[in-house]
Design a protein around this motif. Structure first.
Motif, PDB file in Angstrom:
ATOM      1  N   VAL A 171      -7.864   1.698  14.402  1.00  0.00           N
ATOM      2  CA  VAL A 171      -6.316   1.824  14.540  1.00  0.00           C
ATOM      3  C   VAL A 171      -5.631   1.123  13.605  1.00  0.00           C
ATOM      4  O   VAL A 171      -5.653  -0.626  14.391  1.00  0.00           O
ATOM      5  N   GLY A 172      -4.662   0.858  12.903  1.00  0.00           N
ATOM      6  CA  GLY A 172      -3.687   0.199  12.165  1.00  0.00           C
ATOM      7  C   GLY A 172      -2.705  -0.391  12.813  1.00  0.00           C
ATOM      8  O   GLY A 172      -2.190   1.176  13.639  1.00  0.00           O
ATOM      9  N   GLN A 173      -2.323  -1.234  13.320  1.00  0.00           N
ATOM     10  CA  GLN A 173      -1.007  -1.982  13.857  1.00  0.00           C
ATOM     11  C   GLN A 173      -0.474  -2.338  13.022  1.00  0.00           C
ATOM     12  O   GLN A 173       1.389  -2.582  12.960  1.00  0.00           O
ATOM     13  N   GLY A 174      -0.319  -2.145  11.307  1.00  0.00           N
ATOM     14  CA  GLY A 174       0.319  -2.393  10.626  1.00  0.00           C
ATOM     15  C   GLY A 174       1.142  -3.915  10.659  1.00  0.00           C
ATOM     16  O   GLY A 174       0.197  -4.554  10.790  1.00  0.00           O
ATOM     17  N   SER A 175       1.450  -4.392   9.617  1.00  0.00           N
ATOM     18  CA  SER A 175       2.049  -5.783   9.894  1.00  0.00           C
ATOM     19  C   SER A 175       3.695  -5.870  10.619  1.00  0.00           C
ATOM     20  O   SER A 175       3.625  -5.061  11.279  1.00  0.00           O
ATOM     21  N   ALA A 176       3.142  -6.920  10.173  1.00  0.00           N
ATOM     22  CA  ALA A 176       4.686  -7.853  10.990  1.00  0.00           C
ATOM     23  C   ALA A 176       5.373  -7.534  10.710  1.00  0.00           C
ATOM     24  O   ALA A 176       6.528  -6.868  11.879  1.00  0.00           O
ATOM     25  N   ALA A 177       6.158  -6.853   9.669  1.00  0.00           N
ATOM     26  CA  ALA A 177       7.509  -6.491   9.325  1.00  0.00           C
ATOM     27  C   ALA A 177       7.443  -5.042   9.638  1.00  0.00           C
ATOM     28  O   ALA A 177       8.341  -4.620  10.568  1.00  0.00           O
ATOM     29  N   GLN A 178       6.197  -4.889   9.581  1.00  0.00           N
ATOM     30  CA  GLN A 178       6.145  -3.193   9.876  1.00  0.00           C
ATOM     31  C   GLN A 178       6.571  -2.576  11.869  1.00  0.00           C
ATOM     32  O   GLN A 178       7.144  -2.162  12.145  1.00  0.00           O
ATOM     33  N   ARG A 179       6.174  -3.988  12.552  1.00  0.00           N
ATOM     34  CA  ARG A 179       5.808  -3.896  13.606  1.00  0.00           C
ATOM     35  C   ARG A 179       7.224  -4.168  14.499  1.00  0.00           C
ATOM     36  O   ARG A 179       8.013  -3.934  15.201  1.00  0.00           O
ATOM     37  N   ARG A 180       7.530  -4.868  13.437  1.00  0.00           N
ATOM     38  CA  ARG A 180       9.162  -5.351  13.636  1.00  0.00           C
ATOM     39  C   ARG A 180      10.626  -4.213  13.887  1.00  0.00           C
ATOM     40  O   ARG A 180      11.312  -3.867  14.493  1.00  0.00           O
ATOM     41  N   ARG A 181       9.921  -3.690  13.508  1.00  0.00           N
ATOM     42  CA  ARG A 181      10.892  -2.347  12.716  1.00  0.00           C
ATOM     43  C   ARG A 181      10.086  -0.404  13.648  1.00  0.00           C
ATOM     44  O   ARG A 181      11.045   0.132  13.589  1.00  0.00           O
ATOM     45  N   SER A 182       9.197  -1.446  14.482  1.00  0.00           N
ATOM     46  CA  SER A 182       9.074   0.492  15.464  1.00  0.00           C
ATOM     47  C   SER A 182       8.265  -0.317  17.024  1.00  0.00           C
ATOM     48  O   SER A 182       7.690  -1.950  16.652  1.00  0.00           O
ATOM     49  N   ARG A 183       8.553   0.996  17.456  1.00  0.00           N
ATOM     50  CA  ARG A 183       7.650   0.172  18.936  1.00  0.00           C
ATOM     51  C   ARG A 183       6.401   0.777  19.413  1.00  0.00           C
ATOM     52  O   ARG A 183       5.817   2.253  18.985  1.00  0.00           O
ATOM     53  N   PHE A 184       5.397   0.834  20.393  1.00  0.00           N
ATOM     54  CA  PHE A 184       3.960   1.468  20.603  1.00  0.00           C
ATOM     55  C   PHE A 184       3.575   2.172  18.887  1.00  0.00           C
ATOM     56  O   PHE A 184       2.937   3.082  19.119  1.00  0.00           O
ATOM     57  N   VAL A 185       3.927   0.816  18.068  1.00  0.00           N
ATOM     58  CA  VAL A 185       2.918   1.332  16.969  1.00  0.00           C
ATOM     59  C   VAL A 185       1.267   1.864  17.038  1.00  0.00           C
ATOM     60  O   VAL A 185       0.636   2.599  15.933  1.00  0.00           O
ATOM     61  N   ARG A 211     -16.478  -3.118   6.962  1.00  0.00           N
ATOM     62  CA  ARG A 211     -16.009  -3.458   6.228  1.00  0.00           C
ATOM     63  C   ARG A 211     -15.941  -2.053   4.992  1.00  0.00           C
ATOM     64  O   ARG A 211     -15.038  -1.879   4.545  1.00  0.00           O
ATOM     65  N   SER A 212     -17.128  -2.083   5.007  1.00  0.00           N
ATOM     66  CA  SER A 212     -17.418  -1.026   3.393  1.00  0.00           C
ATOM     67  C   SER A 212     -16.629   0.135   3.638  1.00  0.00           C
ATOM     68  O   SER A 212     -16.631   1.228   2.166  1.00  0.00           O
ATOM     69  N   TRP A 213     -16.873   1.159   4.910  1.00  0.00           N
ATOM     70  CA  TRP A 213     -16.942   2.093   5.201  1.00  0.00           C
ATOM     71  C   TRP A 213     -15.830   2.064   5.095  1.00  0.00           C
ATOM     72  O   TRP A 213     -14.707   3.220   4.209  1.00  0.00           O
ATOM     73  N   ALA A 214     -14.417   1.266   5.556  1.00  0.00           N
ATOM     74  CA  ALA A 214     -12.793   1.206   5.543  1.00  0.00           C
ATOM     75  C   ALA A 214     -12.396   0.821   4.191  1.00  0.00           C
ATOM     76  O   ALA A 214     -11.772   1.560   4.217  1.00  0.00           O
ATOM     77  N   ALA A 215     -13.184   0.133   3.347  1.00  0.00           N
ATOM     78  CA  ALA A 215     -12.584  -0.327   1.821  1.00  0.00           C
ATOM     79  C   ALA A 215     -13.077   0.851   0.840  1.00  0.00           C
ATOM     80  O   ALA A 215     -11.891   1.604   0.564  1.00  0.00           O
ATOM     81  N   ALA A 216     -13.919   2.029   1.411  1.00  0.00           N
ATOM     82  CA  ALA A 216     -14.681   3.009   0.560  1.00  0.00           C
ATOM     83  C   ALA A 216     -13.460   4.410   1.258  1.00  0.00           C
ATOM     84  O   ALA A 216     -13.083   5.155   0.221  1.00  0.00           O
ATOM     85  N   CYS A 217     -12.522   4.753   2.073  1.00  0.00           N
ATOM     86  CA  CYS A 217     -11.840   5.416   3.186  1.00  0.00           C
ATOM     87  C   CYS A 217     -10.639   5.092   2.519  1.00  0.00           C
ATOM     88  O   CYS A 217      -9.739   5.927   2.753  1.00  0.00           O
ATOM     89  N   GLY A 218     -10.528   3.971   2.192  1.00  0.00           N
ATOM     90  CA  GLY A 218      -9.371   3.334   1.954  1.00  0.00           C
ATOM     91  C   GLY A 218      -8.101   2.839   2.825  1.00  0.00           C
ATOM     92  O   GLY A 218      -7.173   3.014   2.988  1.00  0.00           O
ATOM     93  N   PHE A 219      -8.703   2.236   3.725  1.00  0.00           N
ATOM     94  CA  PHE A 219      -8.024   1.551   5.842  1.00  0.00           C
ATOM     95  C   PHE A 219      -7.237   0.698   4.706  1.00  0.00           C
ATOM     96  O   PHE A 219      -8.344   0.109   4.624  1.00  0.00           O
ATOM     97  N   THR A 220      -6.130   1.140   4.832  1.00  0.00           N
ATOM     98  CA  THR A 220      -5.158  -0.504   4.498  1.00  0.00           C
ATOM     99  C   THR A 220      -4.525  -1.196   6.185  1.00  0.00           C
ATOM    100  O   THR A 220      -3.691  -2.025   5.990  1.00  0.00           O
ATOM    101  N   ALA A 221      -4.898  -0.280   7.427  1.00  0.00           N
ATOM    102  CA  ALA A 221      -4.671  -0.565   8.721  1.00  0.00           C
ATOM    103  C   ALA A 221      -2.971  -0.233   9.153  1.00  0.00           C
ATOM    104  O   ALA A 221      -2.200  -1.444   9.515  1.00  0.00           O
ATOM    105  N   ALA A 222      -2.378   0.093   8.283  1.00  0.00           N
ATOM    106  CA  ALA A 222      -0.909   1.202   7.954  1.00  0.00           C
ATOM    107  C   ALA A 222      -0.674   1.389   9.242  1.00  0.00           C
ATOM    108  O   ALA A 222      -1.725   2.198  10.596  1.00  0.00           O
ATOM    109  N   ALA A 223       0.297   0.674  10.071  1.00  0.00           N
ATOM    110  CA  ALA A 223       0.924   1.691  11.364  1.00  0.00           C
ATOM    111  C   ALA A 223      -0.133   3.211  12.057  1.00  0.00           C
ATOM    112  O   ALA A 223       1.158   3.850  11.024  1.00  0.00           O
ATOM    113  N   GLY A 224      -0.412   2.835  13.304  1.00  0.00           N
ATOM    114  CA  GLY A 224      -0.987   4.063  13.607  1.00  0.00           C
ATOM    115  C   GLY A 224      -2.410   4.489  12.872  1.00  0.00           C
ATOM    116  O   GLY A 224      -2.455   5.385  13.315  1.00  0.00           O
TER     117      GLY A 224
END
Length: 466
Positions: A70-84, A40-53
């Protein structure tokens, strides 16, 4: 039993289970608390937000990789794309990865298939891309089935992506014969003037102007079970004939055999999975060219079925070659005929490149395909065989008009034209066969559209057990 098929050289295979595989955690953008505590600390330091892909490598002791996110985005993002999650296959460092958390149920299967399809690389004419990272198939996703689907998709893409100088009618026939040989199927090819003797007049008329003779390819596989016939439009290049296309419209015409490529990819899936059915594949393979003996506007041609067709546009040739093949399909013992063709621009205007419109008179078949498409992330949409439009394809001087004027309902009138040549349960797909802009698991280029939905729906379409 799943038949072992040699993998396409252009697509990855699943990695064997390996205790040294790098743990891969799939993170929902709405639940960053799911990131493992040690990262978690490493992800926060790197600015990882789990955006799709998006991906993040978490370093371990000694410079190795402890895990990857690997980020799978938000539920809204997943509705707009396949194989995120699929882009991770190209974005992570080379190695073998195993999903450790973040996915359950159908999402695991979609991710695993998307990972394989993301690895596809068409490098016949140039240097290959660096190899994608490999994935250990999650438990209980049906790895052999997913691999067969990915290999069939790769075959379809390879055939469409290959330019016509290397994928003309003769080459398409060679590809079908190679596929038949790999699976113990029978394949016969009727060539050139033999088409006249065998009563395929429309196929011959469309293809006779090309230096590469027209062909009717027939493949048969299986000895028991319900009988499925797949018919694929194999126009290896379409100049438009004497109604020549402008250059801007001719640029992608190597893909006009996308229907043939898709049914061959689907056939590979069916045979690799050893489904309990009898399969017949029919492909009219032609090049619509211009020469002294090209067919002409206002010609009236007699089809295999005996129906006469007035030619009002030589650029509406796909329905002509399919007509003879569909007539043949319905002469024999078949439980279901499915045609696939890159047939009309009207279908693309209506639904765009991603969604395959299909036509059927059977509500049960329509429901089965719609449900299957949702399960396997292969969208399709039913359009109607609208009977009142039948008069639009009746010119008066002949039984049928291959290109009715008015510019309306082009996908429907083309489908109605094809239906005239069938008398068995029939489904028609008007596909694009191409991904115009690279998307997750679908690089720019040839694409098998609708095949996975059909494969998943076959138990309901043919009464097979699941």
């Amino acid at each position: 039993m799943t038949r072992q098929t040699p993998p396409s050289p252009h697509i990855a295979t699943f990695a064997a289970a390996d205790s040294a595989a790098i743990p891969l955690h799939v993170i929902d953008a709405d639940d960053l608390a799911a990131i493992p505590a040690g990262a978690r600390s490493w992800a926060a330091a790197c600015g990882f937000t789990a955006a799709a892909g998006t991906t993040l490598v978490v370093p371990g002791e000694g410079g190795g990789i402890a895990m990857a996110l690997v980020g799978q985005g938000s539920a809204a993002q997943r509705r707009r794309s396949r194989f995120v999650v699929a882009p991770a296959a190209r974005r992570l460092p080379p190695g073998t990865y195993a999903i450790a958390s973040g996915l359950t149920g159908p999402a695991q299967a979609e991710t695993a298939l998307g990972w394989l399809m993301e690895s596809y690389d068409f490098a016949r004419y140039g240097a290959p891309r660096p190899a994608a990272a490999r994935l250990v198939a999650p438990n209980d996703v049906g790895a052999a089935r997913l691999q067969a689907i990915a290999d069939g998709e790769a075959l379809t893409r390879d055939l469409i992506n290959t330019p016509t100088n290397d994928m003309g009618p003769a080459d398409l026939a060679d590809a079908a014969q190679a596929l038949a040989q790999a699976h113990g199927a029978d394949c016969t090819v009727t060539v050139g003037d033999d088409l006249i003797a065998a009563n395929f007049p429309l196929i011959h008329a469309v293809g006779r102007a090309s230096a590469s003779a027209p062909r009717l390819i027939e493949m048969n596989w299986g000895h028991t079970g319900p009988h499925l016939t797949l018919v694929g439009k194999g126009v290896c290049f379409d100049t438009g004939g004497l109604n020549i296309k402008p250059g801007s419209s001719m640029g992608l015409m190597k893909k006009d055999m996308g229907g043939a490529a898709t049914v061959l990819g689907l056939a590979q899936m069916i045979m690799a999975l050893n489904l309990p059915l009898r399969l017949r594949v029919l492909i009219p393979a032609v090049e619509n060219s211009i020469s002294a003996d090209a067919f002409r506007p206002q010609d009236i041609l007699t089809s295999r079925k005996g129906l006469t067709v007035e030619i009002n546009n030589t650029d509406a040739e796909g329905r002509l070659v399919l007509a003879d093949a569909l007539a043949l399909a319905c002469e024999g013992d078949t439980d279901l005929v499915i045609s696939m063709a890159t047939l009309t621009g009207a279908a693309r205007v209506a639904l765009g490149p991603d969604i395959a419109p299909f036509f059927t008179d059977d509500d049960g078949h329509a429901a089965a395909l719609t449900a299957a498409a949702a399960r396997v992330a292969d969208p399709v949409w039913r359009l109607p065989f609208h009977d009142p439009y039948e008069e639009m394809i009746e010119p008066g001087i002949a039984d049928l008009d291959n290109a009715p004027g008015g510019g309306m309902a082009g996908a429907i009138t083309a489908a109605l034209f094809l239906r005239r040549f069938t008398d068995k349960p029939y489904i028609h797909f008007d596909i694009y066969g191409w991904t115009p802009i690279s998307k997750p698991a679908r690089p720019k280029g040839g694409a098998g559209i609708g095949a996975r939905a059909i494969l998943d729906a076959l138990p309901d379409l043919l009464g097979l057990s699941r």
